[in-house]
Design a protein around this motif. Structure first.
Motif, PDB file in Angstrom:
ATOM      1  N   PRO A  52       0.800  -1.232   0.000  1.00 37.00           N
ATOM      2  CA  PRO A  52       0.000   0.000   0.000  1.00 37.00           C
ATOM      3  C   PRO A  52       0.829   1.275   0.000  1.00 37.00           C
ATOM      4  CG  PRO A  52      -0.855  -1.576   1.597  1.00 37.00           C
ATOM      5  CD  PRO A  52       0.450  -2.115   1.121  1.00 37.00           C
ATOM      6  N   HIS A  53       2.005   1.253   0.640  1.00 32.51           N
ATOM      7  CA  HIS A  53       2.834   2.462   0.674  1.00 32.51           C
ATOM      8  C   HIS A  53       3.233   2.899  -0.730  1.00 32.51           C
ATOM      9  CE1 HIS A  53       5.491  -0.972   0.673  1.00 32.51           C
ATOM     10  NE2 HIS A  53       6.548  -0.226   0.454  1.00 32.51           N
ATOM     11  N   ILE A  54       3.478   1.915  -1.611  1.00 32.38           N
ATOM     12  CA  ILE A  54       3.843   2.222  -2.999  1.00 32.38           C
ATOM     13  C   ILE A  54       2.601   2.637  -3.789  1.00 32.38           C
ATOM     14  CG2 ILE A  54       4.825   1.287  -5.127  1.00 32.38           C
ATOM     15  CD1 ILE A  54       6.534  -0.574  -3.411  1.00 32.38           C
ATOM     16  N   SER A  55       1.508   1.890  -3.618  1.00 32.00           N
ATOM     17  CA  SER A  55       0.267   2.196  -4.338  1.00 32.00           C
ATOM     18  C   SER A  55      -0.220   3.605  -4.013  1.00 32.00           C
ATOM     19  CB  SER A  55      -0.826   1.185  -3.974  1.00 32.00           C
ATOM     20  OG  SER A  55      -0.417  -0.131  -4.254  1.00 32.00           O
ATOM     21  N   LEU A  56      -0.201   3.962  -2.729  1.00 36.20           N
ATOM     22  CA  LEU A  56      -0.693   5.278  -2.323  1.00 36.20           C
ATOM     23  C   LEU A  56       0.259   6.395  -2.738  1.00 36.20           C
ATOM     24  CD1 LEU A  56      -2.244   4.477   1.179  1.00 36.20           C
ATOM     25  CD2 LEU A  56      -3.398   4.715  -1.027  1.00 36.20           C
ATOM     26  N   ALA A  57       1.565   6.087  -2.791  1.00 38.15           N
ATOM     27  CA  ALA A  57       2.528   7.082  -3.288  1.00 38.15           C
ATOM     28  C   ALA A  57       2.248   7.389  -4.759  1.00 38.15           C
ATOM     29  CB  ALA A  57       3.958   6.579  -3.102  1.00 38.15           C
ATOM     30  N   LYS A  58       1.950   6.351  -5.545  1.00 38.75           N
ATOM     31  CA  LYS A  58       1.636   6.555  -6.965  1.00 38.75           C
ATOM     32  C   LYS A  58       0.337   7.335  -7.130  1.00 38.75           C
ATOM     33  CE  LYS A  58       4.073   2.447  -8.681  1.00 38.75           C
ATOM     34  NZ  LYS A  58       3.918   1.076  -9.250  1.00 38.75           N
ATOM     35  N   LEU A  59      -0.668   7.013  -6.320  1.00 39.96           N
ATOM     36  CA  LEU A  59      -1.940   7.730  -6.401  1.00 39.96           C
ATOM     37  C   LEU A  59      -1.785   9.202  -6.030  1.00 39.96           C
ATOM     38  CD1 LEU A  59      -4.437   5.133  -4.889  1.00 39.96           C
ATOM     39  CD2 LEU A  59      -4.449   6.019  -7.227  1.00 39.96           C
ATOM     40  N   SER A  60      -0.871   9.492  -5.083  1.00 41.18           N
ATOM     41  CA  SER A  60      -0.671  10.888  -4.676  1.00 41.18           C
ATOM     42  C   SER A  60      -0.072  11.713  -5.805  1.00 41.18           C
ATOM     43  CB  SER A  60       0.222  10.961  -3.434  1.00 41.18           C
ATOM     44  OG  SER A  60       1.570  10.656  -3.743  1.00 41.18           O
ATOM     45  N   LYS A  61       0.621  11.065  -6.732  1.00 43.94           N
ATOM     46  CA  LYS A  61       1.157  11.778  -7.905  1.00 43.94           C
ATOM     47  C   LYS A  61       0.020  12.282  -8.783  1.00 43.94           C
ATOM     48  CE  LYS A  61       5.585  10.470  -7.262  1.00 43.94           C
ATOM     49  NZ  LYS A  61       6.638  11.420  -6.894  1.00 43.94           N
ATOM     50  N   ILE A  62      -1.096  11.570  -8.730  1.00 43.69           N
ATOM     51  CA  ILE A  62      -2.265  11.935  -9.546  1.00 43.69           C
ATOM     52  C   ILE A  62      -3.170  12.906  -8.801  1.00 43.69           C
ATOM     53  CG2 ILE A  62      -4.317  11.033 -10.718  1.00 43.69           C
ATOM     54  CD1 ILE A  62      -2.808   8.327 -10.910  1.00 43.69           C
ATOM     55  N   HIS A  63      -3.442  12.613  -7.519  1.00 45.89           N
ATOM     56  CA  HIS A  63      -4.480  13.342  -6.787  1.00 45.89           C
ATOM     57  C   HIS A  63      -3.928  14.407  -5.840  1.00 45.89           C
ATOM     58  CE1 HIS A  63      -7.518  10.620  -8.369  1.00 45.89           C
ATOM     59  NE2 HIS A  63      -6.725   9.616  -8.054  1.00 45.89           N
ATOM     60  N   GLY A  64      -2.640  14.377  -5.565  1.00 40.82           N
ATOM     61  CA  GLY A  64      -2.058  15.426  -4.743  1.00 40.82           C
ATOM     62  C   GLY A  64      -1.572  14.945  -3.386  1.00 40.82           C
ATOM     63  N   PRO A  65      -0.874  15.819  -2.647  1.00 38.95           N
ATOM     64  CA  PRO A  65      -0.239  15.438  -1.378  1.00 38.95           C
ATOM     65  C   PRO A  65      -1.203  15.220  -0.224  1.00 38.95           C
ATOM     66  CG  PRO A  65       0.075  17.769  -1.794  1.00 38.95           C
ATOM     67  CD  PRO A  65      -0.554  17.205  -3.027  1.00 38.95           C
ATOM     68  N   ILE A  66      -2.445  15.705  -0.368  1.00 40.35           N
ATOM     69  CA  ILE A  66      -3.498  15.328   0.580  1.00 40.35           C
ATOM     70  C   ILE A  66      -4.597  14.675  -0.246  1.00 40.35           C
ATOM     71  CG2 ILE A  66      -4.430  17.696   0.516  1.00 40.35           C
ATOM     72  CD1 ILE A  66      -5.649  17.126   3.296  1.00 40.35           C
ATOM     73  N   MET A  67      -4.938  13.462   0.127  1.00 43.81           N
ATOM     74  CA  MET A  67      -5.784  12.635  -0.727  1.00 43.81           C
ATOM     75  C   MET A  67      -6.829  11.944   0.136  1.00 43.81           C
ATOM     76  SD  MET A  67      -4.365   9.744  -3.389  1.00 43.81           S
ATOM     77  CE  MET A  67      -3.412   8.900  -2.110  1.00 43.81           C
TER      78      MET A  67
END
Length: 496
Positions: A52-67
């Motif tokens: 999850p740490h990797i998955s959520l890091a990738k998602l933050s690239k799309i949705h921003g630093p607060i998600m």
């Protein structure tokens, strides 16, 4: 075909309802942070994966630093920048100070007595004060320095024995034995494992099982109505693990109470200090709290330290030029072949940089300990809704290209001209957390890790098992609450 039509109809209705609810939230000025669109029932669970740490890091690239995500029924806010981490853990610390407790950690009612998981209340303040004063204060750590020196010597002796027999050393397991015995001597004045055998394997596996069970996705955490069913059996297994450790702690306490009753025992260690407090102020610290505190210390203080040492050695063996530079510094400053003393660390800047770089790229707890808000909190123009779980992805912050040049490259030199430290003031590097919930064991960790690592580097050269080329070393991660190496680091020590 009819079933498909029904499903499509239900999906349309759900999307319509979701849209109306979103409009309602907008009218109420509850502006949630951006995030991926949640599916019916499961929300965004399908996006987590096994790391999850990797998955959520990738998602933050799309949705921003607060998600904002919906994980089943649980609203979850993920923080992936140092600026927002500072807001959460320093500027708005009290609003975000309480814990989101995984169902697994409610086994044996552990979360009701644990300084790690208690909310910020009078019991938490009392336990934290007792822990800081009697275990992790500067005076106490200075008084126990001889124990750490002895345990590091035993680690080096174990490696010498392996070298003499032409055997490889499982770095993580050897480091775990050292951490385990250091803690057990500090608390109980005795080893819990033979430093020259693998008798700690069962205890290591037990602690690792606790970390894995607490860290793995649990349906109960996402769908609380399943709490009585425990469909994956996680709480049941965790109850077994906790019971084994608590029974061990109870036996050691019984043994000490008998010694104290016979008056042939001096007050020498942490257990004596805790029993004295319990005797004088039973309302502050009873026997159950002592046992649960010991469980906290062993669960939190062994696996995290050994993982960090294993990752540091793995990075050095994968980067021989960095290893050579570290050994040159050690030879020049303290002399080749000697154990590193805690007083030596101040004059070993490159070794300190290696430890920082290891903690940057391999934080022991990728999300720290999850937090929870008890009421709606505004954060950078967004609303973090009441009862939301808040994850600070320190793994993502440590690999943020906006903060770090070539963040995926292991480069200790980046810290040579930098004042950035791990003590919770520099939010680019917060492997121990920050604010009032910062890890209480930080003072011990920053003493022990560089001494153990430096001693291993200064007394041996190291060769990967089977002649593996450094570039071929497997650096895959294994996710739990802590991040371990998926494949143990096996290396052959060659005495200098």
């Amino acid at each position: 075909m009819e079933n498909v039509t029904i499903l499509l109809g239900l999906l349309f209705i759900w999307i319509l309802v979701y849209g109306v609810m979103s409009l309602g939230r907008s009218k109420n000025k509850k502006r949630l942070a951006p995030g991926p669109f949640p599916l019916p029932i499961i929300g965004n669970l399908h996006l987590l994966g096994d790391k999850p740490h990797i998955s959520l890091a990738k998602l933050s690239k799309i949705h921003g630093p607060i998600m904002n995500l919906k994980l089943g029924q649980i609203n979850t806010v993920v923080i992936s920048s140092s600026v927002l981490a500072r807001e959460v853990m320093q500027k708005r610390d009290l609003a975000f100070a309480n814990r989101s407790v995984a169902d697994a950690l409610r086994a044996r009612n552990h979360s009701d007595f644990s300084v790690v998981f208690l909310p910020v209340n009078s019991r938490w303040r009392t336990l934290r004060k007792i822990m800081n004063s009697n275990i992790f204060s500067g005076n106490k750590l200075d008084a126990n320095q001889h124990l750490r020196t002895k345990k590091i010597q035993e680690l080096v002796d174990h490696c010498h024995k392996s070298a003499k027999n032409g055997e490889t050393v499982d770095i993580g397991r050897a480091a775990f034995r050292t951490s385990l015995n250091l803690l057990s001597n500090t608390i109980f004045s005795k080893d819990l494992s033979d430093p020259f055998s693998d008798s700690a394997k069962e205890f290591k596996d037990l602690v690792w099982s606790i970390m894995v069970e607490a860290g793995k996705p649990n349906l109960v955490d996402y769908f609380p109505f399943l709490v009585k069913i425990d469909p994956q059996g996680i709480r049941r297994r965790m109850t077994d693990h906790f019971t084994k450790i608590l029974d061990l702690m109870s036996g050691l306490i019984d043994e000490r109470l008998k010694e104290r009753k016979l008056r042939n025992h001096a007050n020498v260690d942490v257990l004596d200090a805790l029993l004295n407090i319990s005797h004088d102020s039973p309302e502050e610290l009873d026997r159950n709290l002592i046992e649960q505190m010991c469980l906290d210390l062993f669960a939190a203080g062994t696996d995290t330290t050994s993982n960090t040492l294993e990752w540091a050695m793995a990075e050095l063996l994968q980067n021989p030029h960095i290893l050579e530079k570290a050994q040159e510094e050690l030879a020049q400053m303290i002399g080749r072949g000697k154990l590193v003393d805690e007083a030596d660390i101040a004059q070993l800047p490159y070794l300190r940089c290696i430890v920082k770089e290891t903690l940057r790229i391999h934080p022991a707890l990728p999300f720290l300990i999850p937090r929870k808000v008890e009421e709606d909190v505004e954060l950078c123009g967004y609303i973090v809704p009441k009862d939301s779980q808040v994850l600070v992805n320190v793994w993502a912050i440590g690999r943020d290209s906006g903060l770090w040049e070539n963040p995926l490259v292991f480069k200790p030199e980046r810290f040579l001209e930098s004042e950035i430290d791990v003590r919770g003031q520099d939010f680019e590097l917060i492997p121990f957390g920050a604010g009032r919930r910062i890890c209480p064991g930080l003072p011990l960790a920053i003493r022990m890790i560089p001494v153990a690592l430096g001693s291993l580097l200064n007394t041996f050269n190291w060769k990967l098992q089977g002649g593996i080329a450094p570039k071929d070393l497997d650096m895959e991660e294994k996710f739990g609450i802590t991040l371990g190496k998926a494949q143990p680091l096996l290396a052959t020590p060659i005495p200098l």
